[in-house]
Design a protein around this motif. Sequence first.
Motif, PDB file in Angstrom:
ATOM      1  N   GLY A 160     -10.751  11.809  -1.875  1.00  0.00           N
ATOM      2  CA  GLY A 160     -10.978  11.011  -3.076  1.00  0.00           C
ATOM      3  C   GLY A 160      -9.683  10.653  -3.770  1.00  0.00           C
ATOM      4  O   GLY A 160      -9.505   9.521  -4.244  1.00  0.00           O
ATOM      5  N   ILE A 161      -8.765  11.593  -3.832  1.00  0.00           N
ATOM      6  CA  ILE A 161      -7.467  11.313  -4.447  1.00  0.00           C
ATOM      7  C   ILE A 161      -6.707  10.270  -3.634  1.00  0.00           C
ATOM      8  O   ILE A 161      -6.099   9.348  -4.190  1.00  0.00           O
ATOM      9  N   ILE A 162      -6.754  10.383  -2.305  1.00  0.00           N
ATOM     10  CA  ILE A 162      -6.059   9.421  -1.452  1.00  0.00           C
ATOM     11  C   ILE A 162      -6.630   8.024  -1.641  1.00  0.00           C
ATOM     12  O   ILE A 162      -5.886   7.043  -1.780  1.00  0.00           O
ATOM     13  N   VAL A 163      -7.953   7.918  -1.658  1.00  0.00           N
ATOM     14  CA  VAL A 163      -8.590   6.611  -1.848  1.00  0.00           C
ATOM     15  C   VAL A 163      -8.285   6.066  -3.242  1.00  0.00           C
ATOM     16  O   VAL A 163      -7.981   4.885  -3.412  1.00  0.00           O
ATOM     17  N   ALA A 164      -8.358   6.931  -4.250  1.00  0.00           N
ATOM     18  CA  ALA A 164      -8.141   6.486  -5.623  1.00  0.00           C
ATOM     19  C   ALA A 164      -6.704   6.018  -5.853  1.00  0.00           C
ATOM     20  O   ALA A 164      -6.468   5.067  -6.596  1.00  0.00           O
ATOM     21  N   VAL A 165      -5.751   6.669  -5.223  1.00  0.00           N
ATOM     22  CA  VAL A 165      -4.356   6.262  -5.384  1.00  0.00           C
ATOM     23  C   VAL A 165      -4.132   4.881  -4.767  1.00  0.00           C
ATOM     24  O   VAL A 165      -3.312   4.103  -5.249  1.00  0.00           O
ATOM     25  N   GLY A 166      -4.878   4.553  -3.730  1.00  0.00           N
ATOM     26  CA  GLY A 166      -4.731   3.258  -3.071  1.00  0.00           C
ATOM     27  C   GLY A 166      -5.340   2.100  -3.830  1.00  0.00           C
ATOM     28  O   GLY A 166      -5.132   0.943  -3.468  1.00  0.00           O
ATOM     29  N   GLU A 167      -6.087   2.372  -4.887  1.00  0.00           N
ATOM     30  CA  GLU A 167      -6.708   1.293  -5.664  1.00  0.00           C
ATOM     31  C   GLU A 167      -5.646   0.535  -6.458  1.00  0.00           C
ATOM     32  O   GLU A 167      -4.833   1.129  -7.144  1.00  0.00           O
ATOM     33  N   LYS A 168      -5.653  -0.758  -6.334  1.00  0.00           N
ATOM     34  CA  LYS A 168      -4.707  -1.618  -7.064  1.00  0.00           C
ATOM     35  C   LYS A 168      -5.502  -2.633  -7.874  1.00  0.00           C
ATOM     36  O   LYS A 168      -6.604  -3.019  -7.508  1.00  0.00           O
ATOM     37  N   ASP A 169      -4.939  -3.065  -8.968  1.00  0.00           N
ATOM     38  CA  ASP A 169      -5.613  -4.099  -9.756  1.00  0.00           C
ATOM     39  C   ASP A 169      -5.339  -5.473  -9.139  1.00  0.00           C
ATOM     40  O   ASP A 169      -4.735  -5.578  -8.071  1.00  0.00           O
ATOM     41  N   ILE A 170      -5.776  -6.514  -9.816  1.00  0.00           N
ATOM     42  CA  ILE A 170      -5.658  -7.854  -9.224  1.00  0.00           C
ATOM     43  C   ILE A 170      -4.205  -8.299  -9.088  1.00  0.00           C
ATOM     44  O   ILE A 170      -3.912  -9.227  -8.338  1.00  0.00           O
ATOM     45  N   TYR A 171      -3.295  -7.637  -9.783  1.00  0.00           N
ATOM     46  CA  TYR A 171      -1.877  -7.988  -9.695  1.00  0.00           C
ATOM     47  C   TYR A 171      -1.146  -7.135  -8.670  1.00  0.00           C
ATOM     48  O   TYR A 171       0.067  -7.260  -8.503  1.00  0.00           O
ATOM     49  N   GLY A 172      -1.864  -6.210  -8.006  1.00  0.00           N
ATOM     50  CA  GLY A 172      -1.247  -5.355  -6.998  1.00  0.00           C
ATOM     51  C   GLY A 172      -0.540  -4.148  -7.567  1.00  0.00           C
ATOM     52  O   GLY A 172       0.239  -3.500  -6.883  1.00  0.00           O
ATOM     53  N   GLU A 173      -0.799  -3.820  -8.818  1.00  0.00           N
ATOM     54  CA  GLU A 173      -0.162  -2.681  -9.451  1.00  0.00           C
ATOM     55  C   GLU A 173      -1.166  -1.534  -9.599  1.00  0.00           C
ATOM     56  O   GLU A 173      -2.369  -1.747  -9.615  1.00  0.00           O
ATOM     57  N   PHE A 174      -0.629  -0.331  -9.713  1.00  0.00           N
ATOM     58  CA  PHE A 174      -1.485   0.841  -9.891  1.00  0.00           C
ATOM     59  C   PHE A 174      -2.155   0.775 -11.252  1.00  0.00           C
ATOM     60  O   PHE A 174      -1.540   0.459 -12.262  1.00  0.00           O
ATOM     61  N   SER A 175      -3.448   1.091 -11.273  1.00  0.00           N
ATOM     62  CA  SER A 175      -4.203   1.102 -12.525  1.00  0.00           C
ATOM     63  C   SER A 175      -4.882   2.461 -12.667  1.00  0.00           C
ATOM     64  O   SER A 175      -5.647   2.871 -11.794  1.00  0.00           O
ATOM     65  N   PHE A 176      -4.595   3.147 -13.762  1.00  0.00           N
ATOM     66  CA  PHE A 176      -5.175   4.470 -13.976  1.00  0.00           C
ATOM     67  C   PHE A 176      -6.688   4.391 -14.125  1.00  0.00           C
ATOM     68  O   PHE A 176      -7.415   5.263 -13.659  1.00  0.00           O
ATOM     69  N   LEU A 177      -7.192   3.333 -14.759  1.00  0.00           N
ATOM     70  CA  LEU A 177      -8.634   3.157 -14.922  1.00  0.00           C
ATOM     71  C   LEU A 177      -9.322   2.986 -13.564  1.00  0.00           C
ATOM     72  O   LEU A 177     -10.366   3.596 -13.298  1.00  0.00           O
TER      73      LEU A 177
END
Length: 65
Positions: free
Chosen positions: A37-54
């Motif tokens: 879950g942590i690995i998948v969650a870290v790979g989530e990017k927002d529409i600008y390609g940046e990391f989003s904590f939400l």
Amino acid sequence: MAYEYKEYEYVENCLMKAGEVLKEVQVVLAIITGICGIIVAVGEKDIYGEFSFLLFLTALIPYVV
């Protein structure tokens, strides 16, 4: 009567051992799922390609539950 009591103790001991094994398996699976879950969650990017904590939390919650 005494024979039935010994048989009950044997069944109870077997169930206790099986329960302990299942508890250990559950803990191992929870750890593996949490890491995934942590690995998948870290790979989530927002529409600008940046990391989003939400988005990180949104992706992590289903794995934690």
